[in-house]
Design a protein around this motif. Sequence first.
Motif, PDB file in Angstrom:
ATOM      1  N   ASP A  74     -55.960  55.701  50.880  1.00  0.00           N
ATOM      2  CA  ASP A  74     -54.632  55.752  50.284  1.00  0.00           C
ATOM      3  C   ASP A  74     -54.663  56.490  48.946  1.00  0.00           C
ATOM      4  N   ILE A  75     -55.733  56.299  48.180  1.00  0.00           N
ATOM      5  CA  ILE A  75     -55.873  57.040  46.916  1.00  0.00           C
ATOM      6  C   ILE A  75     -55.912  58.543  47.180  1.00  0.00           C
ATOM      7  N   LEU A  76     -56.708  58.931  48.181  1.00  0.00           N
ATOM      8  CA  LEU A  76     -56.796  60.352  48.521  1.00  0.00           C
ATOM      9  C   LEU A  76     -55.451  60.888  48.994  1.00  0.00           C
ATOM     10  N   LEU A  77     -54.725  60.062  49.782  1.00  0.00           N
ATOM     11  CA  LEU A  77     -53.403  60.483  50.240  1.00  0.00           C
ATOM     12  C   LEU A  77     -52.464  60.675  49.052  1.00  0.00           C
ATOM     13  N   SER A  78     -52.524  59.759  48.089  1.00  0.00           N
ATOM     14  CA  SER A  78     -51.666  59.863  46.914  1.00  0.00           C
ATOM     15  C   SER A  78     -51.992  61.115  46.107  1.00  0.00           C
ATOM     16  N   LEU A  79     -53.289  61.370  45.911  1.00  0.00           N
ATOM     17  CA  LEU A  79     -53.682  62.566  45.158  1.00  0.00           C
ATOM     18  C   LEU A  79     -53.279  63.845  45.887  1.00  0.00           C
ATOM     19  N   GLU A  88     -43.915  66.917  39.054  1.00  0.00           N
ATOM     20  CA  GLU A  88     -42.488  66.813  38.777  1.00  0.00           C
ATOM     21  C   GLU A  88     -41.676  66.379  39.991  1.00  0.00           C
ATOM     22  N   SER A  89     -42.292  66.293  41.169  1.00  0.00           N
ATOM     23  CA  SER A  89     -41.554  65.889  42.365  1.00  0.00           C
ATOM     24  C   SER A  89     -41.241  64.394  42.329  1.00  0.00           C
ATOM     25  N   PRO A  90     -40.011  63.991  42.666  1.00  0.00           N
ATOM     26  CA  PRO A  90     -39.686  62.551  42.703  1.00  0.00           C
ATOM     27  C   PRO A  90     -40.561  61.767  43.671  1.00  0.00           C
ATOM     28  N   LEU A  91     -41.126  62.444  44.679  1.00  0.00           N
ATOM     29  CA  LEU A  91     -41.939  61.742  45.663  1.00  0.00           C
ATOM     30  C   LEU A  91     -43.240  61.219  45.069  1.00  0.00           C
ATOM     31  N   VAL A  92     -43.612  61.698  43.891  1.00  0.00           N
ATOM     32  CA  VAL A  92     -44.819  61.201  43.229  1.00  0.00           C
ATOM     33  C   VAL A  92     -44.671  59.707  42.905  1.00  0.00           C
ATOM     34  N   LEU A  93     -43.438  59.231  42.777  1.00  0.00           N
ATOM     35  CA  LEU A  93     -43.220  57.792  42.532  1.00  0.00           C
ATOM     36  C   LEU A  93     -43.860  56.940  43.622  1.00  0.00           C
ATOM     37  N   ALA A  94     -43.923  57.483  44.841  1.00  0.00           N
ATOM     38  CA  ALA A  94     -44.473  56.712  45.966  1.00  0.00           C
ATOM     39  C   ALA A  94     -45.973  56.537  45.862  1.00  0.00           C
ATOM     40  N   THR A  95     -46.627  57.209  44.922  1.00  0.00           N
ATOM     41  CA  THR A  95     -48.081  57.067  44.781  1.00  0.00           C
ATOM     42  C   THR A  95     -48.462  55.931  43.836  1.00  0.00           C
ATOM     43  N   THR A 106     -59.343  44.300  44.526  1.00  0.00           N
ATOM     44  CA  THR A 106     -60.741  44.582  44.216  1.00  0.00           C
ATOM     45  C   THR A 106     -61.177  43.815  42.977  1.00  0.00           C
ATOM     46  N   ARG A 107     -62.483  43.655  42.841  1.00  0.00           N
ATOM     47  CA  ARG A 107     -63.024  42.991  41.663  1.00  0.00           C
ATOM     48  C   ARG A 107     -62.759  43.850  40.421  1.00  0.00           C
ATOM     49  N   PRO A 108     -62.742  43.217  39.245  1.00  0.00           N
ATOM     50  CA  PRO A 108     -62.410  43.977  38.037  1.00  0.00           C
ATOM     51  C   PRO A 108     -63.240  45.243  37.846  1.00  0.00           C
ATOM     52  N   ALA A 109     -64.560  45.167  38.100  1.00  0.00           N
ATOM     53  CA  ALA A 109     -65.397  46.353  37.911  1.00  0.00           C
ATOM     54  C   ALA A 109     -64.989  47.457  38.884  1.00  0.00           C
ATOM     55  N   VAL A 110     -64.729  47.070  40.131  1.00  0.00           N
ATOM     56  CA  VAL A 110     -64.299  48.051  41.126  1.00  0.00           C
ATOM     57  C   VAL A 110     -62.909  48.577  40.788  1.00  0.00           C
ATOM     58  N   ALA A 111     -62.047  47.695  40.287  1.00  0.00           N
ATOM     59  CA  ALA A 111     -60.699  48.119  39.916  1.00  0.00           C
ATOM     60  C   ALA A 111     -60.737  49.152  38.788  1.00  0.00           C
ATOM     61  N   VAL A 112     -61.621  48.923  37.808  1.00  0.00           N
ATOM     62  CA  VAL A 112     -61.755  49.895  36.714  1.00  0.00           C
ATOM     63  C   VAL A 112     -62.228  51.234  37.262  1.00  0.00           C
ATOM     64  N   ALA A 113     -63.212  51.184  38.174  1.00  0.00           N
ATOM     65  CA  ALA A 113     -63.698  52.427  38.780  1.00  0.00           C
ATOM     66  C   ALA A 113     -62.582  53.118  39.557  1.00  0.00           C
ATOM     67  N   GLY A 114     -61.781  52.316  40.280  1.00  0.00           N
ATOM     68  CA  GLY A 114     -60.659  52.895  41.015  1.00  0.00           C
ATOM     69  C   GLY A 114     -59.641  53.545  40.097  1.00  0.00           C
ATOM     70  N   ALA A 115     -59.378  52.884  38.932  1.00  0.00           N
ATOM     71  CA  ALA A 115     -58.440  53.459  37.974  1.00  0.00           C
ATOM     72  C   ALA A 115     -58.971  54.784  37.418  1.00  0.00           C
ATOM     73  N   VAL A 116     -60.279  54.818  37.133  1.00  0.00           N
ATOM     74  CA  VAL A 116     -60.880  56.055  36.620  1.00  0.00           C
ATOM     75  C   VAL A 116     -60.764  57.173  37.653  1.00  0.00           C
ATOM     76  N   VAL A 117     -61.085  56.854  38.908  1.00  0.00           N
ATOM     77  CA  VAL A 117     -61.010  57.854  39.975  1.00  0.00           C
ATOM     78  C   VAL A 117     -59.576  58.338  40.146  1.00  0.00           C
ATOM     79  N   LEU A 118     -58.625  57.404  40.132  1.00  0.00           N
ATOM     80  CA  LEU A 118     -57.228  57.769  40.327  1.00  0.00           C
ATOM     81  C   LEU A 118     -56.726  58.662  39.193  1.00  0.00           C
ATOM     82  N   CYS A 119     -57.033  58.267  37.962  1.00  0.00           N
ATOM     83  CA  CYS A 119     -56.558  59.052  36.819  1.00  0.00           C
ATOM     84  C   CYS A 119     -57.256  60.414  36.750  1.00  0.00           C
TER      85      CYS A 119
END
Length: 404
Positions: A74-79, A88-95, A106-119
Motif C-alpha cells: 500500500d505504501i508503494l501504491l501511495s508513492l 498538487e493532485s487532490p487524489l493525493v489525499l487518498a494516500t 506495527t510496533r513503534p520501531a517498525v512504525a518509525v521506519a515506515g514513516a521514514v520510508v514513506l516520507c
Amino acid sequence: MTLPTRDFAGRVVGVALVVRLATIMIALVGLVGQTMTGPLLACILVLSAATFAMLMYAQILDFVARHPISLVADILLSLTVVWVLGVESPLVLATFPVALVVGVLTRPAVAVAGAVVLCAGYLVVVMVPPAPAPRGFMTEVGVPALYAALVAIGVAVRSAHEQQVVAARAVSRAEQLTAAADERARLAREMHDSLGKTLHGISLGAQGLAAWVDRDPETARRIATALAEGAERAAREARELLVRLRQDEPDRALVEVLGDICASWQERTGVRCQFTVHDAVDLPIDVRYEALAVVTEALENVHRHADASCVRVSLAHDDDGTVRIRVRDDGNGFDAGTDAASPPGHFGITGMRERASEVDARLRVRSAPGDGTTVELAWEPPDAGDGRRPDGLSDRARALGGAR
C-alpha cells in the motif's frame, strides 16, 4: 509489548479504507471541470478497486490485520500515485490513511521506519519526472510532516489500546480471583453453619459413648440413637449443600436457573408451581447464590408445612433498580406476627433472614392462618440511586423474560 487484538486491527483497517474512499470522492469533486487523463483514471481505478476488495472480502482485511508487512504494497501504491499525478493532485489525499494504519498495526520501531520510508519515498518521487513538483512549503515540509504526524497518531492509538487490553485483563483476573475467594468463603460458611455444627455434636457424643456403655447401658443406647440421628442429619445437610452448589450455575441466566428449580420442585412434590418473569435481570454471584437458597428454602417450607395446591414464584425488576423475588403459596399460612419469625422448633425463616442479611437484601414474610404465605426477597444494587440497571443484565436473560 502486546499486539493489538484482531478485532481492533480489523476495525482500524476498515476505518482507514472508508476514509480512503471518502477522500477519493472528495478528490473527484475537486477534479470536476478538469480533463480526465489516462494516468489519473488509472490511479482512481486502482485505488478504488484495491480499497473495495479489502472492504468486501473479509479474508483480505484479516490478512492485512494479521500481516502488517503487507502494508508495504500500500505504501508503494501511495508513492506511485504521488509520482504519477504530482503532489498538487487532490487524489493525493487518498494516500494519507496508510500512514495512520502503519502506526496502529506495527510496533513503534517498525512504525518509525515506515514513516521514514514513506516520507523519504515521497520526497524522492516528487522530484522525479514525469512531473516534478514545484518547490514549496507543502511540497518539501507539509506533506511529509502530515505523513509523520499520522504515523505518530497511529502509534498513540495503538499504545492506548494496549493499555486498555492490559487493564481489562487485570480487571478480569481480579474478578476471577474475587469470585473464587467468595466461593471458598461461602462454602466455608455453609459448612460451618450447618454441617460443621452437626458433625461437632456427633463427635462430642461419640467421645462420651464409650464411657456410658459399661456405666449405664440405657443412657448409652439413647446416645447411640442420637448419634445415628445426627449422622443422618449430617448426610442430609451434606446433600442439601451439594444440591445448592449445583443449582448455582453462574454461566446460566438467573431466569433459567429459577425456572429449573420451580420445575424440579413441582415434579418432585406434585404441587403446581408457576414461574413468571417481569423484566428479567441477573444478580452478582454472591447475591444470586443466597437468593437461590432463599427460594429453595421457601419452597421446601411450602412442601413441609403449607399443604398448598399452587405456588407462584416471580422475578421482577423495579424502575428504581430493585430486584424482587417473591414466593407466594395458597396454603395453610400461620400467625406471622409483626416480625415474621420462625415458628417454635423451626428455623427456616430465621435462616432465610440470615442469608438475606449476608448480601444486604431485605426479606419480608407475610402470612395469616388460612391465607397462605408470601416470602419476598428485595435487593437494591449499590448504584441503583443513579437510575442504572443492576450489573449482570444479559441479552440472554432478557430474551427469556416473560411468563413460564
